[in-house]
Design a protein around this motif. Sequence first.
Motif, PDB file in Angstrom:
ATOM      1  N   LEU A  24       0.823  -1.210   0.000  1.00 36.57           N
ATOM      2  CA  LEU A  24       0.000   0.000   0.000  1.00 36.57           C
ATOM      3  C   LEU A  24       0.854   1.255   0.000  1.00 36.57           C
ATOM      4  CD1 LEU A  24      -2.931  -0.723   2.494  1.00 36.57           C
ATOM      5  CD2 LEU A  24      -3.099  -0.364   0.031  1.00 36.57           C
ATOM      6  N   SER A  25       2.060   1.161   0.533  1.00 35.10           N
ATOM      7  CA  SER A  25       2.957   2.316   0.590  1.00 35.10           C
ATOM      8  C   SER A  25       4.020   2.278  -0.502  1.00 35.10           C
ATOM      9  CB  SER A  25       3.634   2.381   1.966  1.00 35.10           C
ATOM     10  OG  SER A  25       4.335   1.173   2.232  1.00 35.10           O
ATOM     11  N   SER A  26       3.817   1.457  -1.533  1.00 40.09           N
ATOM     12  CA  SER A  26       4.786   1.370  -2.621  1.00 40.09           C
ATOM     13  C   SER A  26       4.873   2.692  -3.373  1.00 40.09           C
ATOM     14  CB  SER A  26       4.378   0.256  -3.592  1.00 40.09           C
ATOM     15  OG  SER A  26       5.169   0.287  -4.751  1.00 40.09           O
ATOM     16  N   GLU A  27       6.063   2.965  -3.916  1.00 39.67           N
ATOM     17  CA  GLU A  27       6.231   4.170  -4.722  1.00 39.67           C
ATOM     18  C   GLU A  27       5.585   4.023  -6.092  1.00 39.67           C
ATOM     19  OE1 GLU A  27      10.311   5.195  -4.974  1.00 39.67           O
ATOM     20  OE2 GLU A  27      10.539   5.641  -2.836  1.00 39.67           O
ATOM     21  N   ASP A  28       5.311   2.795  -6.511  1.00 40.18           N
ATOM     22  CA  ASP A  28       4.682   2.540  -7.811  1.00 40.18           C
ATOM     23  C   ASP A  28       3.161   2.628  -7.645  1.00 40.18           C
ATOM     24  OD1 ASP A  28       3.814   1.707 -10.255  1.00 40.18           O
ATOM     25  OD2 ASP A  28       4.861  -0.225 -10.235  1.00 40.18           O
ATOM     26  N   TRP A  29       2.534   3.594  -8.303  1.00 38.58           N
ATOM     27  CA  TRP A  29       1.092   3.769  -8.147  1.00 38.58           C
ATOM     28  C   TRP A  29       0.324   2.550  -8.644  1.00 38.58           C
ATOM     29  CZ3 TRP A  29      -2.248   3.498 -12.238  1.00 38.58           C
ATOM     30  CH2 TRP A  29      -1.732   3.681 -13.522  1.00 38.58           C
ATOM     31  N   LYS A  30       0.874   1.869  -9.648  1.00 40.55           N
ATOM     32  CA  LYS A  30       0.177   0.693 -10.161  1.00 40.55           C
ATOM     33  C   LYS A  30       0.124  -0.420  -9.121  1.00 40.55           C
ATOM     34  CE  LYS A  30       2.841   0.366 -13.800  1.00 40.55           C
ATOM     35  NZ  LYS A  30       3.576   1.628 -13.635  1.00 40.55           N
ATOM     36  N   LEU A  31       1.181  -0.537  -8.341  1.00 39.86           N
ATOM     37  CA  LEU A  31       1.191  -1.553  -7.300  1.00 39.86           C
ATOM     38  C   LEU A  31       0.254  -1.169  -6.148  1.00 39.86           C
ATOM     39  CD1 LEU A  31       2.315  -4.234  -6.424  1.00 39.86           C
ATOM     40  CD2 LEU A  31       4.319  -3.060  -5.463  1.00 39.86           C
ATOM     41  N   ARG A  32       0.199   0.121  -5.819  1.00 31.31           N
ATOM     42  CA  ARG A  32      -0.766   0.570  -4.813  1.00 31.31           C
ATOM     43  C   ARG A  32      -2.197   0.293  -5.294  1.00 31.31           C
ATOM     44  NH1 ARG A  32       2.419   5.270  -5.068  1.00 31.31           N
ATOM     45  NH2 ARG A  32       0.653   6.508  -5.853  1.00 31.31           N
ATOM     46  N   LEU A  33      -2.433   0.586  -6.567  1.00 35.61           N
ATOM     47  CA  LEU A  33      -3.756   0.357  -7.141  1.00 35.61           C
ATOM     48  C   LEU A  33      -4.118  -1.124  -7.132  1.00 35.61           C
ATOM     49  CD1 LEU A  33      -6.240   1.485  -8.634  1.00 35.61           C
ATOM     50  CD2 LEU A  33      -4.935   1.320 -10.764  1.00 35.61           C
ATOM     51  N   GLN A  34      -3.156  -1.967  -7.477  1.00 34.94           N
ATOM     52  CA  GLN A  34      -3.404  -3.406  -7.476  1.00 34.94           C
ATOM     53  C   GLN A  34      -3.709  -3.914  -6.069  1.00 34.94           C
ATOM     54  OE1 GLN A  34      -3.393  -5.558 -10.357  1.00 34.94           O
ATOM     55  NE2 GLN A  34      -4.477  -6.732  -8.795  1.00 34.94           N
ATOM     56  N   THR A  35      -3.054  -3.336  -5.076  1.00 28.46           N
ATOM     57  CA  THR A  35      -3.293  -3.750  -3.697  1.00 28.46           C
ATOM     58  C   THR A  35      -4.713  -3.394  -3.263  1.00 28.46           C
ATOM     59  OG1 THR A  35      -0.942  -3.352  -3.215  1.00 28.46           O
ATOM     60  CG2 THR A  35      -2.425  -3.575  -1.340  1.00 28.46           C
ATOM     61  N   VAL A  36      -5.138  -2.167  -3.573  1.00 26.50           N
ATOM     62  CA  VAL A  36      -6.497  -1.760  -3.209  1.00 26.50           C
ATOM     63  C   VAL A  36      -7.519  -2.588  -3.986  1.00 26.50           C
ATOM     64  CG1 VAL A  36      -8.109   0.167  -3.084  1.00 26.50           C
ATOM     65  CG2 VAL A  36      -5.678   0.559  -2.680  1.00 26.50           C
ATOM     66  N   ASP A  37      -7.216  -2.897  -5.225  1.00 30.38           N
ATOM     67  CA  ASP A  37      -8.125  -3.715  -6.016  1.00 30.38           C
ATOM     68  C   ASP A  37      -8.290  -5.105  -5.389  1.00 30.38           C
ATOM     69  OD1 ASP A  37      -9.647  -4.070  -8.616  1.00 30.38           O
ATOM     70  OD2 ASP A  37      -8.208  -5.717  -8.779  1.00 30.38           O
ATOM     71  N   GLY A  38      -7.233  -5.605  -4.777  1.00 29.41           N
ATOM     72  CA  GLY A  38      -7.342  -6.884  -4.085  1.00 29.41           C
ATOM     73  C   GLY A  38      -8.328  -6.836  -2.931  1.00 29.41           C
ATOM     74  N   VAL A  39      -8.415  -5.673  -2.270  1.00 25.73           N
ATOM     75  CA  VAL A  39      -9.394  -5.514  -1.191  1.00 25.73           C
ATOM     76  C   VAL A  39     -10.809  -5.517  -1.761  1.00 25.73           C
ATOM     77  CG1 VAL A  39     -10.172  -4.004   0.666  1.00 25.73           C
ATOM     78  CG2 VAL A  39      -7.722  -4.237   0.187  1.00 25.73           C
ATOM     79  N   VAL A  40     -11.002  -4.835  -2.891  1.00 22.27           N
ATOM     80  CA  VAL A  40     -12.324  -4.776  -3.515  1.00 22.27           C
ATOM     81  C   VAL A  40     -12.797  -6.167  -3.918  1.00 22.27           C
ATOM     82  CG1 VAL A  40     -13.656  -3.851  -5.448  1.00 22.27           C
ATOM     83  CG2 VAL A  40     -11.940  -2.415  -4.305  1.00 22.27           C
ATOM     84  N   SER A  41     -11.891  -6.955  -4.474  1.00 19.12           N
ATOM     85  CA  SER A  41     -12.255  -8.295  -4.944  1.00 19.12           C
ATOM     86  C   SER A  41     -12.310  -9.328  -3.824  1.00 19.12           C
ATOM     87  CB  SER A  41     -11.260  -8.759  -6.010  1.00 19.12           C
ATOM     88  OG  SER A  41      -9.951  -8.871  -5.462  1.00 19.12           O
ATOM     89  N   GLY A  42     -11.830  -8.964  -2.631  1.00 16.46           N
ATOM     90  CA  GLY A  42     -11.837  -9.889  -1.504  1.00 16.46           C
ATOM     91  C   GLY A  42     -10.634 -10.803  -1.443  1.00 16.46           C
ATOM     92  N   LYS A  43      -9.662 -10.607  -2.318  1.00 19.58           N
ATOM     93  CA  LYS A  43      -8.471 -11.455  -2.331  1.00 19.58           C
ATOM     94  C   LYS A  43      -7.466 -11.050  -1.256  1.00 19.58           C
ATOM     95  CE  LYS A  43      -8.876 -12.315  -7.301  1.00 19.58           C
ATOM     96  NZ  LYS A  43      -8.234 -12.134  -8.631  1.00 19.58           N
ATOM     97  N   LEU A  44      -7.596  -9.811  -0.778  1.00 23.41           N
ATOM     98  CA  LEU A  44      -6.660  -9.305   0.226  1.00 23.41           C
ATOM     99  C   LEU A  44      -7.456  -8.733   1.393  1.00 23.41           C
ATOM    100  CD1 LEU A  44      -3.606  -8.858   0.745  1.00 23.41           C
ATOM    101  CD2 LEU A  44      -3.869  -6.584  -0.266  1.00 23.41           C
ATOM    102  N   LYS A  45      -7.128  -9.156   2.596  1.00 21.00           N
ATOM    103  CA  LYS A  45      -7.853  -8.708   3.778  1.00 21.00           C
ATOM    104  C   LYS A  45      -7.111  -7.549   4.434  1.00 21.00           C
ATOM    105  CE  LYS A  45     -10.814 -12.022   3.218  1.00 21.00           C
ATOM    106  NZ  LYS A  45     -12.178 -11.708   2.722  1.00 21.00           N
ATOM    107  N   LEU A  46      -7.739  -6.373   4.394  1.00 15.36           N
ATOM    108  CA  LEU A  46      -7.185  -5.194   5.043  1.00 15.36           C
ATOM    109  C   LEU A  46      -8.296  -4.468   5.780  1.00 15.36           C
ATOM    110  CD1 LEU A  46      -4.833  -3.744   2.268  1.00 15.36           C
ATOM    111  CD2 LEU A  46      -4.148  -4.966   4.325  1.00 15.36           C
TER     112      LEU A  46
END
Length: 324
Positions: free
Chosen positions: A22-44
């Motif tokens: 979530l704190s990555s300097e790459d915005w695409k990686l931050r976006l992918q992390t948040v997308d994982g929360v939306v899809s339920g693949k990542l618990k935050l």
Amino acid sequence: VITAPANGIERYALQPTSPETLSSEDWKLRLQTVDGVVSGKLKLTPEALVPLANDPNVLVRRKVMHALAALGATQHIAVIEAALQDPESSVRIAAAGTLARAHRPDSANALLEALGSDGHFQMKLAGVEALAGMGRDALDAVVAASRGPNSAAREVAVRALYRLGKGGLQREVYAPLRTALLDTAADYPTRYFAVDGLVGLRLELPEAEKDDLLGLLPSLLPNEASADLQTKIAWGIGYLSALMPAPAKAQARRARPPRSTSAMRASARRRQRAAVRAPLTPTRRARPSGPPSGGCSGPCSVSTSAQASASSRSFRPWHRTWSS
């Protein structure tokens, strides 16, 4: 495109995600992390996502709104309401959609206030859905906005009244919708959606309100100044006719639009009948349905030799093709 990230086939970033990304300097990686929360693949937790509501990248901010909605972040409503003033319209729209699932009693006022600075149709649609999702919590704010000075908020409020009525608040929304329709100083969209809402609730209304509506629309038709609103009222009477007793149907049949509108329509019908009865003469020739190369879009006629000479250059190729 079939491989777009929205289809869940292609990732925004190929690196694995975790709470630390979530704190990555790459915005695409931050976006992918948040997308994982939306899809339920990542618990935050919502607390981990809140700082990204002010992310410099618009896609990340918008995705955070979706994630907060997925998590039902009722403890962070202030963050969602603040996003209603985001400089990017897609973030504002996402925030409005989030309030349909996570809101507090004053969220309706915040949403209607945001419509004062963003009255585009996308925000209006999101606002209607959000207010409908709030249910009874939004009723007082919506009724007040239906009489307010801002045209976008007033339109959204009237449209939301219909949705709230469909959700079980028929008796509560009838009077505000009726008031919006009778307000001749209101703009056309407000009164249009008032008719739409009243007619749309015809089957759910209590008997007293239903009887009032059956007499209201026919009484408005003869004296309505707006031809467009007349058409909408006539449309509504058509839907109400199945519920009307015989005297009310007779009253509706006797209702007439203003004389000027009737005269215009009668004149148009006379012209159409005259065009149908007009015989084909050498100066009035039938032609194919498509326009000729000269650009004539109506019945092409040449009544004098001078006109025929002037137009022969443009019509000759078409006449030759048609005659052959």
